[in-house]
Design a protein around this motif. Structure first.
Motif, mmCIF file in Angstrom:
data_model
loop_
_atom_site.group_PDB
_atom_site.id
_atom_site.type_symbol
_atom_site.label_atom_id
_atom_site.label_comp_id
_atom_site.label_asym_id
_atom_site.label_seq_id
_atom_site.Cartn_x
_atom_site.Cartn_y
_atom_site.Cartn_z
ATOM 1 N N THR A 131 5.421 8.121 -7.061
ATOM 2 C CA THR A 131 6.056 7.937 -5.779
ATOM 3 C C THR A 131 6.129 6.430 -5.640
ATOM 4 O OG1 THR A 131 4.212 7.763 -4.296
ATOM 5 C CG2 THR A 131 5.080 9.946 -4.380
ATOM 6 N N GLN A 132 7.188 5.904 -5.085
ATOM 7 C CA GLN A 132 7.515 4.220 -4.716
ATOM 8 C C GLN A 132 6.231 3.899 -3.998
ATOM 9 O OE1 GLN A 132 11.933 4.857 -3.769
ATOM 10 N NE2 GLN A 132 11.021 3.344 -2.684
ATOM 11 N N ALA A 133 5.208 4.784 -3.162
ATOM 12 C CA ALA A 133 4.218 4.132 -2.333
ATOM 13 C C ALA A 133 3.164 3.943 -3.351
ATOM 14 C CB ALA A 133 3.938 5.011 -1.345
ATOM 15 N N ARG B 6 4.002 0.781 -5.572
ATOM 16 C CA ARG B 6 3.624 -0.172 -4.656
ATOM 17 C C ARG B 6 2.181 -0.594 -4.689
ATOM 18 N NH1 ARG B 6 4.610 1.670 0.698
ATOM 19 N NH2 ARG B 6 2.313 2.054 0.464
ATOM 20 N N ASP B 7 1.469 0.422 -4.151
ATOM 21 C CA ASP B 7 0.014 0.079 -3.954
ATOM 22 C C ASP B 7 -0.488 -0.371 -5.482
ATOM 23 O OD1 ASP B 7 0.475 0.827 -1.166
ATOM 24 O OD2 ASP B 7 -0.357 2.969 -1.617
ATOM 25 N N SER C 30 5.477 -5.496 -2.098
ATOM 26 C CA SER C 30 6.054 -4.806 -0.790
ATOM 27 C C SER C 30 6.762 -3.793 -1.263
ATOM 28 C CB SER C 30 6.677 -6.291 -0.246
ATOM 29 O OG SER C 30 7.891 -6.512 -1.102
ATOM 30 N N ASN C 31 7.213 -3.266 -0.121
ATOM 31 C CA ASN C 31 8.140 -2.180 0.001
ATOM 32 C C ASN C 31 9.471 -2.345 -0.815
ATOM 33 O OD1 ASN C 31 6.451 0.161 0.963
ATOM 34 N ND2 ASN C 31 7.018 -0.787 2.930
ATOM 35 N N SER C 32 9.907 -3.569 -0.228
ATOM 36 C CA SER C 32 11.336 -4.105 -0.659
ATOM 37 C C SER C 32 11.098 -4.697 -2.170
ATOM 38 C CB SER C 32 11.937 -5.257 0.083
ATOM 39 O OG SER C 32 10.793 -6.426 0.141
ATOM 40 N N ILE D 292 8.850 -3.363 -4.456
ATOM 41 C CA ILE D 292 8.905 -2.361 -5.603
ATOM 42 C C ILE D 292 10.325 -1.620 -5.680
ATOM 43 C CG2 ILE D 292 8.145 -0.518 -3.905
ATOM 44 C CD1 ILE D 292 6.961 -1.060 -7.563
ATOM 45 N N LEU D 293 11.177 -1.653 -4.529
ATOM 46 C CA LEU D 293 12.366 -0.925 -4.693
ATOM 47 C C LEU D 293 13.407 -1.648 -5.673
ATOM 48 C CD1 LEU D 293 14.046 1.541 -3.836
ATOM 49 C CD2 LEU D 293 14.848 0.131 -1.829
ATOM 50 N N THR E 38 11.021 10.329 0.236
ATOM 51 C CA THR E 38 10.353 9.624 -0.861
ATOM 52 C C THR E 38 10.934 10.091 -2.259
ATOM 53 O OG1 THR E 38 8.301 9.666 0.176
ATOM 54 C CG2 THR E 38 8.345 9.330 -1.978
#
Length: 55
Positions: free
Chosen positions: A8-10, A13-14, A19-21, A23-24, A45
């Motif tokens: 997943t993106q999360a 990212r972790d 940051s969220n932006s 990784i996107l 997600t």
């Protein structure tokens, strides 16, 4: 050698400490370059996976 499982993106990212932006933005660039693709969507997600030609 086994293929890495989709993440997943999360999770990405972790793992990368972004940051969220950030990784996107990175995932969109990798998708544009044909290195990853969205494998599925679970609620809001996206789950991403490496493409076959992604190295």
């Amino acid at each position: 050698m086994s293929t890495p499982r989709p993440r997943t993106q999360a999770e990405l990212r972790d793992a990368l400490g972004m940051s969220n932006s950030g990784i996107l933005h990175l995932l969109r660039r990798l998708e544009r370059d044909g290195l990853v693709r969205p494998a599925e969507r679970v609620a809001w997600t996206r789950v991403w996976e490496k493409t076959r030609n992604g190295g």
